[in-house]
Design a protein around this motif. Structure first.
Motif, PDB file in Angstrom:
ATOM      1  N   VAL A 199     -38.357-104.293 -12.923  1.00  0.00           N
ATOM      2  CA  VAL A 199     -38.626-104.167 -14.268  1.00  0.00           C
ATOM      3  C   VAL A 199     -37.740-104.270 -15.572  1.00  0.00           C
ATOM      4  N   GLU A 200     -38.295-104.759 -16.535  1.00  0.00           N
ATOM      5  CA  GLU A 200     -37.622-105.268 -17.613  1.00  0.00           C
ATOM      6  C   GLU A 200     -36.971-103.946 -18.452  1.00  0.00           C
ATOM      7  N   SER A 201     -35.802-103.784 -18.527  1.00  0.00           N
ATOM      8  CA  SER A 201     -35.195-102.669 -19.110  1.00  0.00           C
ATOM      9  C   SER A 201     -35.619-102.666 -20.674  1.00  0.00           C
TER      10      SER A 201
ATOM     11  N   THR B 262     -36.319-104.866  -4.424  1.00  0.00           N
ATOM     12  CA  THR B 262     -36.103-105.552  -5.860  1.00  0.00           C
ATOM     13  C   THR B 262     -34.836-106.581  -5.811  1.00  0.00           C
ATOM     14  N   LYS B 263     -35.187-107.858  -5.938  1.00  0.00           N
ATOM     15  CA  LYS B 263     -34.449-108.803  -6.085  1.00  0.00           C
ATOM     16  C   LYS B 263     -33.308-108.574  -4.579  1.00  0.00           C
ATOM     17  N   GLY B 264     -33.939-108.410  -3.696  1.00  0.00           N
ATOM     18  CA  GLY B 264     -33.741-108.595  -2.322  1.00  0.00           C
ATOM     19  C   GLY B 264     -32.888-107.220  -1.742  1.00  0.00           C
ATOM     20  N   VAL B 265     -32.953-106.416  -2.485  1.00  0.00           N
ATOM     21  CA  VAL B 265     -32.634-104.916  -2.175  1.00  0.00           C
ATOM     22  C   VAL B 265     -33.402-104.039  -2.072  1.00  0.00           C
ATOM     23  N   CYS B 266     -33.351-103.372  -0.708  1.00  0.00           N
ATOM     24  CA  CYS B 266     -34.281-102.382  -0.188  1.00  0.00           C
ATOM     25  C   CYS B 266     -34.033-101.090  -1.062  1.00  0.00           C
ATOM     26  N   LEU B 267     -35.078-100.534  -1.771  1.00  0.00           N
ATOM     27  CA  LEU B 267     -34.697 -99.214  -2.549  1.00  0.00           C
ATOM     28  C   LEU B 267     -34.497 -98.186  -1.995  1.00  0.00           C
ATOM     29  N   GLY B 268     -34.922 -98.091  -0.667  1.00  0.00           N
ATOM     30  CA  GLY B 268     -35.019 -96.985   0.185  1.00  0.00           C
ATOM     31  C   GLY B 268     -33.491 -96.562   0.517  1.00  0.00           C
ATOM     32  N   CYS B 269     -32.746 -97.764   0.839  1.00  0.00           N
ATOM     33  CA  CYS B 269     -31.484 -97.575   1.305  1.00  0.00           C
ATOM     34  C   CYS B 269     -30.481 -97.963   0.465  1.00  0.00           C
ATOM     35  N   ASN B 270     -30.625 -98.919  -0.453  1.00  0.00           N
ATOM     36  CA  ASN B 270     -29.930 -99.739  -1.275  1.00  0.00           C
ATOM     37  C   ASN B 270     -29.117-100.916  -0.656  1.00  0.00           C
ATOM     38  N   MET B 271     -29.615-101.240   0.540  1.00  0.00           N
ATOM     39  CA  MET B 271     -29.050-102.395   1.280  1.00  0.00           C
ATOM     40  C   MET B 271     -29.709-103.573   1.105  1.00  0.00           C
ATOM     41  N   ASN B 272     -29.114-104.473   1.071  1.00  0.00           N
ATOM     42  CA  ASN B 272     -29.752-105.897   1.007  1.00  0.00           C
ATOM     43  C   ASN B 272     -30.318-106.212   2.358  1.00  0.00           C
TER      44      ASN B 272
END
Ligand SMILES: [Zn+2]
Length: 240
Positions: free
Chosen positions: A236-238, A195-205
């Protein structure tokens, strides 16, 4: 490739559901184990208190015998007093009687203390027995409840396993192998949303260029940091 990614993320969703079911089952049985352990602990405590009771009882018997013996000695001395010749001897025996009485008084006090202790210990034992009985009743009820829930979960698990097999067949075997390997090494998460260039698996760009490629969904890309296969996950829209 879009289709492959969808198949893989669907597979992962199924696997995560299956894992949740497994965790819920384990949690239920874990609770039962804790309750069982508490009951075992109670039994141990009860045994220890019972040992204390036995020791106290033994000491009480000793004291009672001693008191009795000393009382007959006092009587003996009192009889002797009547046939005394000298005042010195009379005083000496009188003192002996007094000392013995004093010692017996102390023994009586210890006896009372021991009785009070025994009463307190017995009360603790009774409380623990009550706790254990309540625990057993609860355990029985919870076991039944958990067995019912488990049976349902087991059925769900079987159903999911079938869905899983069907879904796995849809996935290209090359990706499936990679998926299984990553799933094992990455704590169940082989596919990572970005999401927005960040890997949600490791939270890295991930590099911007790679993110652009990811958006095109032309090829299967892996995160340069955690190696998970990536897919684009729109923000996802908050609700706030
Ligand atoms: Zn990553």
């Amino acid at each position: 490739m879009k289709e492959e990614i969808k198949n893989l993320t669907d597979l992962q969703a199924i696997d995560l559901d299956a894992r949740k079911i497994g965790e819920r089952m384990a949690a239920g049985y874990g609770e039962l184990d804790q309750k069982k352990a508490a009951i075992v602990e109670n039994s141990k405590a009860i045994e220890e208190y019972k040992e204390q009771l036995v020791l106290g009882e033994k000491r009480r018997k000793e004291l009672e015998t001693l008191i009795e013996d000393e009382e007959s000695r006092i009587k003996d001395r009192q009889t002797k007093l009547m046939n005394i010749q000298t005042n010195r001897e009379y005083q000496s025996i009188l003192k002996e009687i007094e000392d013995t009485k004093q010692a017996n008084k102390q023994r009586d006090e210890e006896l009372i203390l021991l009785l009070e202790q025994a009463e307190a210990i017995q009360k603790r034992i009774d409380d623990l027995i009550k706790q254990s009985e309540d625990g057993e009743t609860q355990l029985l009820a919870e076991t039944k409840k958990i067995e019912t829930v488990s049976a349902k979960l087991e059925a769900q698990k079987k159903k999911i396993e079938k869905t899983r097999d069907a879904q796995a067949k849809k996935v290209n075997s090359k990706y499936l192998r990679r998926y299984e390997m990553l799933r094992e090494r990455r704590n169940g998460l082989a596919m990572a949303g970005v999401t927005k260039g960040v890997c949600l698996g490791c939270n890295m760009n991930i590099p911007p260029q790679m993110f652009n490629e990811l958006l095109r969904e032309d090829e299967m890309l892996s995160c340069p940091t955690c190696n998970r296969m990536m897919y684009h996950l729109p923000e996802v829209e908050s609700e706030e």
